[in-house]
Structures are given as structure tokens and as C-alpha cells.
Design an enzyme around this catalytic site. Structure first.
Site, PDB file in Angstrom:
ATOM      1  N   HIS A  91       0.389   5.920   1.244  1.00  0.00           N
ATOM      2  CA  HIS A  91       0.449   4.459   1.195  1.00  0.00           C
ATOM      3  C   HIS A  91      -0.723   3.845   0.431  1.00  0.00           C
ATOM      4  O   HIS A  91      -1.857   4.342   0.477  1.00  0.00           O
ATOM      5  CB  HIS A  91       0.591   3.852   2.588  1.00  0.00           C
ATOM      6  CG  HIS A  91      -0.571   4.028   3.512  1.00  0.00           C
ATOM      7  ND1 HIS A  91      -1.617   3.143   3.544  1.00  0.00           N
ATOM      8  CD2 HIS A  91      -0.832   4.957   4.463  1.00  0.00           C
ATOM      9  CE1 HIS A  91      -2.477   3.508   4.489  1.00  0.00           C
ATOM     10  NE2 HIS A  91      -2.032   4.610   5.050  1.00  0.00           N
TER      11      HIS A  91
ATOM     12  N   GLU B  88       2.160   0.005   4.960  1.00  0.00           N
ATOM     13  CA  GLU B  88       2.225   1.039   5.990  1.00  0.00           C
ATOM     14  C   GLU B  88       1.456   0.640   7.240  1.00  0.00           C
ATOM     15  O   GLU B  88       1.872   0.944   8.361  1.00  0.00           O
ATOM     16  CB  GLU B  88       1.672   2.360   5.437  1.00  0.00           C
ATOM     17  CG  GLU B  88       1.852   3.563   6.364  1.00  0.00           C
ATOM     18  CD  GLU B  88       0.773   3.698   7.436  1.00  0.00           C
ATOM     19  OE1 GLU B  88       1.004   4.395   8.438  1.00  0.00           O
ATOM     20  OE2 GLU B  88      -0.329   3.086   7.278  1.00  0.00           O
TER      21      GLU B  88
ATOM     22  N   GLU C 110      -1.521  11.592   4.986  1.00  0.00           N
ATOM     23  CA  GLU C 110      -2.373  10.658   5.710  1.00  0.00           C
ATOM     24  C   GLU C 110      -3.766  11.235   5.945  1.00  0.00           C
ATOM     25  O   GLU C 110      -4.021  12.420   5.667  1.00  0.00           O
ATOM     26  CB  GLU C 110      -1.744  10.327   7.075  1.00  0.00           C
ATOM     27  CG  GLU C 110      -0.805   9.142   7.070  1.00  0.00           C
ATOM     28  CD  GLU C 110      -1.537   7.815   6.940  1.00  0.00           C
ATOM     29  OE1 GLU C 110      -2.800   7.831   6.878  1.00  0.00           O
ATOM     30  OE2 GLU C 110      -0.883   6.773   6.911  1.00  0.00           O
TER      31      GLU C 110
ATOM     32  N   HIS D 282      -9.953   4.779  10.454  1.00  0.00           N
ATOM     33  CA  HIS D 282      -9.964   3.316  10.556  1.00  0.00           C
ATOM     34  C   HIS D 282     -11.380   2.771  10.696  1.00  0.00           C
ATOM     35  O   HIS D 282     -11.577   1.661  11.202  1.00  0.00           O
ATOM     36  CB  HIS D 282      -9.069   2.813  11.686  1.00  0.00           C
ATOM     37  CG  HIS D 282      -7.629   2.779  11.321  1.00  0.00           C
ATOM     38  ND1 HIS D 282      -6.728   1.892  11.889  1.00  0.00           N
ATOM     39  CD2 HIS D 282      -6.909   3.497  10.441  1.00  0.00           C
ATOM     40  CE1 HIS D 282      -5.528   2.091  11.367  1.00  0.00           C
ATOM     41  NE2 HIS D 282      -5.609   3.062  10.490  1.00  0.00           N
TER      42      HIS D 282
END
Length: 363
Positions: A76, A233, A256, A337
Site C-alpha cells: 500500500h 489501506e 506489510e 506505526h
């Protein structure tokens, strides 16, 4: 697997990774990242186009083996970002997140407000530490006082602009706000690389390098391979689900970053992570086993994982019936993240696994 930083730096397309990391690509506004991907992908595949959802798609035609179905491989383009919720009379901005993150994930500091008519430099701020209970919004976040977690209603963006100036720049509710480019430079930490937004620019780099390898070798997969660079995404796999529905084939393989935590028995010093399930769905066991076997034969020390609090383009696609089979291959990543760290050889390792997989999806 041991990490040789000299070997890794030689194999890694570091300039491309850095260019992708520096590009702003908030959810729903991935244009700058898409332009880079299109430039790189076009000479490597047979066809390139942008679909109705905004995904970039590249088709590498297979050898025509009818015993194999087309494969969709996805990474993504969007990044965790913020959205202007309201503009105050003093020109400050209140935000809401685009994706699962909190102010502490990226810290206070410079941001870029992507106005329709120009980028406005600004600062994400909480306010002064030198305050008392009279400044309740600030005071309640102090660990030794209010002891509340820092959240979006505590912080705001200082723009140094009037509301009229912001309007002239095209800033309004719905405008995207990104972490400033000044905070997006790769940092070497031993045999590792750190930066914000390895999610998912590192996997995008691996997907582009896979196409480059196949093109350079002149090798064809048994069936068509669709290289898909997806949008949105981070807010529910929107682009990937659309592509799974629109493109031929019955397998969606997502690339990912993968969390490296004790609860999953994964480490950032290990090899590629192959997921067998996540919070959204279960992945195809046969495909996961195949990815594990390939990575093992390549001496990459793969890590099998059952993930929680994690979703992907592939798991979203299979959960809503837009693909028959799904799979997930991850780069081992510290602090997903947040300020993300990967082994310097992780991207070449993922590339090697992908090349072997698309050439031989079954043993």
C-alpha cells in the site's frame, strides 16, 4: 539469519526507499507516491494503469500455464496521517487521525498541511510544560499529575497563519496533514535502518524490486502477475479490496511490516514474517506454508506468526469475499506505526522470496 550490513546496503535500493519515504502519501491523496511507483514500474511490466479506486496496477504476463491462476501482489502507498477537523479563529487546527495512531507515535514537531493551493509548514504542539491545573488540557497529560494518555483532543497545530491566509492556501476541514519531510530521513542503527513510514514504503520498494528482478532475468511466471500499489489501506483496506474484486485471479498476497513482539514469538533480528492469521481473517495455510518453505530454502530464517490487532489488504479482501485465497508476507519491524526499524537486508530478503514464489507458487 545473520545480518551483514555491507552486503545489505549493496543489495538494497536505498535511494528509491528514501525517495518513497520522503514523499507525502496520506490516505486518499497518494499521488506523489503513485508517481514514483509508476515511473519505476512502467519499464518493467507489460501494462500499467491506474484503476478507478486510484490503485496503480502493473501486469506482467505469464507463460500461459493454464494450471495456474493469476496472482495479485499488493503493497500500500498510503501512510498514517491526519485530517483537519476544524479551523479556529486564531488559525490553529484541530485534527483527527487517518489510521490507527496517537500523537505519541510520531511526537510533537513539524508537520506539513497539504492545502489545495500549497503546502503550509506548521507545528503539532501540546503547549507549555510550565503550566498548572489552570491549563487543564495540558496538565492532565503530565505523568506525575493528571496521568492521562496524550490523545488528539489534547494537541493542535500551530500554523502562524490567519484564517484568511489558510483559506487562500486551500486549507479547510478535510485537508490532510502529514509528518514533515524533515523527519523522514533513513537512519542506520548497526545492521538496521530506521525511519517513519517503513509501513508500507519498505514493502513498496520490495515489490518494485521484484518486478525489476523478473524483468532483468527475463523470467516469466506460469500465470499473470498483477503488481498492485494500493490506496487507503490504513482505513480498512479499501483499495486492496477493490483490486481483489476487479482483477483476475483467486489469490491476494499482501506485503506489510510485521510486528516483532514476544506475544507473536517474532524478533526484529529474525527473517521474514509469514502470517497464518490476523485480527480480520485467516490466511491460506498452503500458501503460507509455501512462503515458509521458500524462505527456509533461501536460508532466511522465516518466522511464522498468528497476529492480533493487525489487518491487511489481503485479510480485508478475503473477509468480504473478494478473493478466494489470501496470504501475508511481512518485513520484521520494530515499533510498527511508530519510528519503525527493519533489518537492512529485510527488503532484499522479501524480494528474493517473492521472486521465487511468483515463479513457482506451488512446490
Amino acid at each position: 539469519m545473520t545480518h551483514d550490513p555491507h552486503h545489505s546496503v549493496r543489495d538494497l535500493n536505498r535511494p528509491l526507499l528514501q525517495e518513497l519515504l520522503a514523499a507525502y502519501g496520506p490516505v486518499g491523496q497518494e499521488d506523489a507516491v503513485r508517481d514514483i511507483c509508476r515511473r519505476e514500474l512502467t519499464p518493467l511490466v507489460d501494462e500499467v494503469w491506474v484503476d478507478e479506486a486510484g490503485n496503480l496496477v502493473g501486469l506482467l504476463r505469464g507463460s500461459g500455464d493454464e494450471s495456474h491462476s493469476p496472482i495479485r501482489v499488493m503493497a500500500h502507498m498510503d501512510e498514517l496521517s491526519m485530517l483537519v477537523k476544524r479551523i479556529n479563529p486564531d488559525g490553529t487546527l484541530h485534527l483527527t487521525p487517518l489510521g490507527t495512531m496517537y500523537p505519541g507515535n510520531f511526537g510533537l514537531g513539524p508537520v506539513a498541511v497539504l492545502g489545495n493551493h500549497g503546502i503550509v509548514p506548521a507545528v503539532l504542539t501540546l503547549g507549555s510544560e510550565h503550566t498548572t491545573t489552570e491549563s487543564w488540557r495540558i496538565w492532565q497529560t503530565k505523568p506525575d499529575r493528571g496521568d492521562k494518555s496524550l490523545d488528539w483532543h489534547h494537541v493542535y497545530v500551530f500554523t502562524g497563519r490567519t484564517t484568511e491566509e489558510l483559506a487562500a492556501a486551500g486549507v479547510r476541514p478535510g485537508t490532510r496533514v502529514c509528518i514533515d519531510r524533515s523527519k523522514r530521513s533513513l537512519v542506520e542503527v548497526g545492521g538496521y535502518l530506521g525511519c517513519y513510514f517503513m509501513d508500507d514504503r519498505a514493502s513498496v520498494t520490495a515489490l518494485l524490486e521484484t518486478a525489476r528482478r523478473l524483468h532483468a532475468d527475463g523470467r516469466r511466471a506460469p500465470a499473470d502477475v498483477y503488481f498492485v500499489f494500493t490506496v487507503s489501506e490504513e482505513i480498512g483496506g479499501i483499495g486492496g479490496t477493490y483490486a481483489s474484486h476487479a482483477l483476475p485471479g483467486d489469490l491476494t498476497l499482501a506485503l506489510e511490516v510485521g510486528p516483532t513482539e514476544a506475544e507473536y514469538s517474532t524478533t526484529v533480528g529474525g527473517g521474514p514474517i509469514v502470517a497464518y492469521s490476523d485480527e480480520k481473517s485467516i490466511y491460506d495455510k498452503n500458501i503460507a506454508d509455501r512462503l515458509m518453505d521458500i524462505a527456509t530454502k533461501l536460508d532466511l530464517s522465516p518466522q511464522a506468526a498468528v497476529l492480533g490487532a493487525f489487518e491487511s489488504d489481503a485479510s480485508h479482501s478475503v473477509a468480504v469475499g473478494q478473493t478466494a485465497r489470501s496470504a501475508l508476507l511481512c518485513l520484521p519491524t520494530l515499533s510498527t506505526h511508530g519510528y519503525e526499524v527493519i533489518p537492512a537486508d529485510a527488503i532484499p530478503g522479501m524480494t528474493n522470496v517473492l521472486v521465487e514464489f511468483v515463479l513457482a507458487p506451488t512446490a
